[in-house]
Design a protein around this motif. Sequence first.
Motif, PDB file in Angstrom:
ATOM      1  N   LEU A 118       0.828  -1.208   0.000  1.00  9.69           N
ATOM      2  CA  LEU A 118       0.000   0.000   0.000  1.00  9.69           C
ATOM      3  C   LEU A 118       0.863   1.258   0.000  1.00  9.69           C
ATOM      4  N   GLY A 119       1.996   1.201   0.724  1.00  9.67           N
ATOM      5  CA  GLY A 119       2.875   2.362   0.763  1.00  9.67           C
ATOM      6  C   GLY A 119       3.463   2.679  -0.595  1.00  9.67           C
ATOM      7  N   MET A 120       3.946   1.662  -1.296  1.00  6.93           N
ATOM      8  CA  MET A 120       4.529   1.888  -2.617  1.00  6.93           C
ATOM      9  C   MET A 120       3.461   2.224  -3.648  1.00  6.93           C
ATOM     10  N   LEU A 121       2.260   1.664  -3.481  1.00  9.71           N
ATOM     11  CA  LEU A 121       1.150   2.025  -4.361  1.00  9.71           C
ATOM     12  C   LEU A 121       0.847   3.507  -4.238  1.00  9.71           C
ATOM     13  N   GLY A 122       0.708   3.987  -2.989  1.00  8.42           N
ATOM     14  CA  GLY A 122       0.409   5.399  -2.775  1.00  8.42           C
ATOM     15  C   GLY A 122       1.524   6.303  -3.246  1.00  8.42           C
ATOM     16  N   MET A 123       2.775   5.897  -2.997  1.00  8.56           N
ATOM     17  CA  MET A 123       3.909   6.715  -3.397  1.00  8.56           C
ATOM     18  C   MET A 123       3.970   6.867  -4.921  1.00  8.56           C
ATOM     19  N   THR A 124       3.744   5.765  -5.629  1.00  8.05           N
ATOM     20  CA  THR A 124       3.809   5.799  -7.084  1.00  8.05           C
ATOM     21  C   THR A 124       2.630   6.560  -7.674  1.00  8.05           C
TER      22      THR A 124
END
Length: 205
Positions: A118-124
């Motif tokens: 979820l963190g990398m999804l949001g960051m991207t």
Amino acid sequence: MIGVVVAGLLAGYGVAVPVGPVGTYLVALTARTSLRVGAFAALGVASADGVYAAVAAGAGSVLAPLLVPVVEPLRWTSVVVLIGLAVRGAVKAVRRYRAARIVTLQQETPVGAWTAYLGMLGMTMLNPWTVIYFAALVLGGSGVAGTGERVVFVLAAFVASASWQLLLAGGGALLGRVLTGRLGRLLTALASTALIVVLAVRLVA
């Protein structure tokens, strides 16, 4: 249909292969956690690329111009998030080194697999240039016309992005196994922090 698959793969690799701050953070995260966490994080990045590919294929001509005014604020937000994560990682590495704790990578996992996803999804998703990139390909004559072809294009773009991000995660896992010493992991964390900060600043330079 083969042409659409090729177009989707090329589009996915085109947006994923240039290793920027997000890719660097993915490698560093995997190196200090585990391959499982890194794989979930990699799929988070690929999912964001897939979402943007779907948006671009479905309504790119309408949304791309609307995103232009918010590109700069989103870019600065991305920079702040990346630098914050990099500094947090460096601080934890220094504290761990000073405490002289020797633990395995599995025991030291700072985040769970789904948290990493979820963190990398949001960051991207903070990068609006991705949807503009895909929109330009679709509108520029990529051969994507009907609904079926759009779905194939999006899936191909996702597969391409996922394969590259998983390759980066695999590299991070190998790096973590090689640099298992206390000093080696400290130096790796500090080096990755410096690199992430430099790449993040270049986003607005």
